[in-house]
Design a protein around this motif. Structure first.
Motif, PDB file in Angstrom:
ATOM      1  N   PRO A 103      -3.048   1.484   4.314  1.00 29.00           N
ATOM      2  CA  PRO A 103      -3.055   0.137   5.171  1.00 29.00           C
ATOM      3  C   PRO A 103      -4.093  -0.139   5.740  1.00 29.00           C
ATOM      4  O   PRO A 103      -4.601  -1.175   5.614  1.00 29.00           O
ATOM      5  N   MET A 117      -6.934  -1.546   2.923  1.00 20.80           N
ATOM      6  CA  MET A 117      -6.772  -2.785   2.622  1.00 20.80           C
ATOM      7  C   MET A 117      -6.778  -4.009   3.708  1.00 20.80           C
ATOM      8  O   MET A 117      -7.482  -5.066   3.421  1.00 20.80           O
ATOM      9  N   THR A 126      -1.058  -6.335   4.657  1.00 17.88           N
ATOM     10  CA  THR A 126      -0.307  -5.073   4.076  1.00 17.88           C
ATOM     11  C   THR A 126       0.967  -4.779   4.464  1.00 17.88           C
ATOM     12  O   THR A 126       1.557  -5.264   5.522  1.00 17.88           O
ATOM     13  N   THR A 136       0.740  -1.396   0.208  1.00 17.97           N
ATOM     14  CA  THR A 136       0.173   0.102  -0.180  1.00 17.97           C
ATOM     15  C   THR A 136       0.805   1.365   0.012  1.00 17.97           C
ATOM     16  O   THR A 136       2.242   1.362   0.457  1.00 17.97           O
TER      17      THR A 136
END
Length: 345
Positions: A191, A194, A201, A184
């Protein structure tokens, strides 16, 4: 006897000569005054090599400034990594060592810049372009935030909705994302977004992504529209899923002190040129994005456009888990504006 004491030397300085000398001094002074107004601007981007869409925008912006200032402004252009990493170049921009920039903003100076990375604010091109256009609700928020950190905000440079590019495996649901580790951006809340979508991540600077993919540090990249994954990593990645977690846009800006040092005429030239390249990108962005989808598929990458229900699953999770964190980081006032204007689920 010195030359200055020689009568003959004194007689050489005639009335005609005096007038010529004065005329010459006046002309020289005028030239010096004119040259004092000429300036050199350092223009950079943190992402985009020469010949890329971002690089081409930088060149066009510089050419417009030089042309419309009749040479009064000279622009030196620097592409990604030529002046440092994303964070380093943005640091230089805030400090005034980079005057003009197309940037993907970093949140180290003001976490409110993270508003641009609020997941799932908009879900369609029409909604996104309306929000980010001059006068739009996202555009207005960004202008105020940039001003607070000493930057003149000209406007956004939209790319489109991003996705997740991976190797070996892909995910179209939160359950399928389990076990996939993706890169990311190094900004909040990339982060966190995700992770809400089920991924593991690693926040990695753009300049280190290729090596991280090549060495297996991460299984994929989750920060960009398909252009970047196609252009830089198509030999490493197999799939691209358009998750739409962010509407990706760069920002056209100028250090405020650098802007204030220009004359009004020079300020207008720079601002008008920024507006021209911005509006060009607004018109071209969607078609440009679709072009690179086709190029990626031709290169062997499998592309997935998610259904409305799949997008909504991701969007609900991100809004539930990430938006409360953003209340703490960027403030409830901004988040209330986002909640009032975001696409209903």
């Amino acid at each position: 006897m010195s030359k200055i004491d020689t009568p003959k030397s004194k007689s050489v300085f005639s009335k005609t000569g005096f007038v010529s000398l004065v005329t010459g001094l006046v002309a020289t002074g005028a030239l010096m005054a004119g040259s004092a107004q000429a300036v050199t601007l350092k223009m950079a981007t943190d992402s985009g090599a020469k010949g890329s869409p971002a690089g081409n925008t930088l060149e066009n912006w510089a050419e417009l400034i030089e042309k419309n200032s009749a040479g009064d402004i000279d622009v030196k252009v620097f592409y990604q990594n030529e002046l440092g990493s994303q964070n380093e170049v943005f640091d230089l921009h805030v400090a005034g060592d980079v005057d003009v920039m197309l940037n993907w903003p970093m949140t180290s100076y003001d976490k409110r810049i993270g508003v641009i990375y609020t997941p799932y604010m908009t879900l369609s091109w029409d909604e996104a372009l309306k929000a980010y256009s001059p006068g739009g609700w996202v555009n207005n928020m960004l202008g105020g935030i940039y001003s607070d950190i000493g930057l003149k905000f000209f406007g956004p440079w939209p790319e489109g909705f991003n996705g997740v590019a991976t190797r070996g495996k892909y995910a179209t649901s939160i359950a399928e994302a389990e076990g996939l580790k993706v890169r990311t951006m190094t900004v909040f809340p990339a982060p966190q977004t995700m992770q809400a979508l089920g991924y593991q991540t690693a926040a990695i600077d753009w300049g280190e992504v290729y090596t991280s993919l090549q060495t297996g540090v991460v299984d994929g990249e989750a920060g960009n529209v398909i252009y970047w994954d196609y252009e830089y990593f198509r030999d490493l990645l197999d799939y691209y899923v358009r998750s739409k977690h962010f509407f990706m846009t760069g920002v056209l800006s100028m250090n405020q002190d650098s802007f204030d040092e220009l004359t009004e005429a020079q300020q207008k030239v720079v601002a008008d040129a920024a507006n021209e390249v911005m509006m060009t990108q607004f018109k071209a962005a969607k078609e440009q994005d679709q072009h690179y989808v086709a190029e990626a598929e031709k290169a062997g990458m499998k592309y997935f456009e998610l259904t409305d229900e799949q997008i909504k699953e991701f969007a609900r999770a991100a809004r539930e888990k990430v938006w409360p964190l953003m209340d703490q980081e960027i403030g409830s006032e901004i988040m209330d504006t986002i909640r009032a204007n975001a696409t209903p689920l």
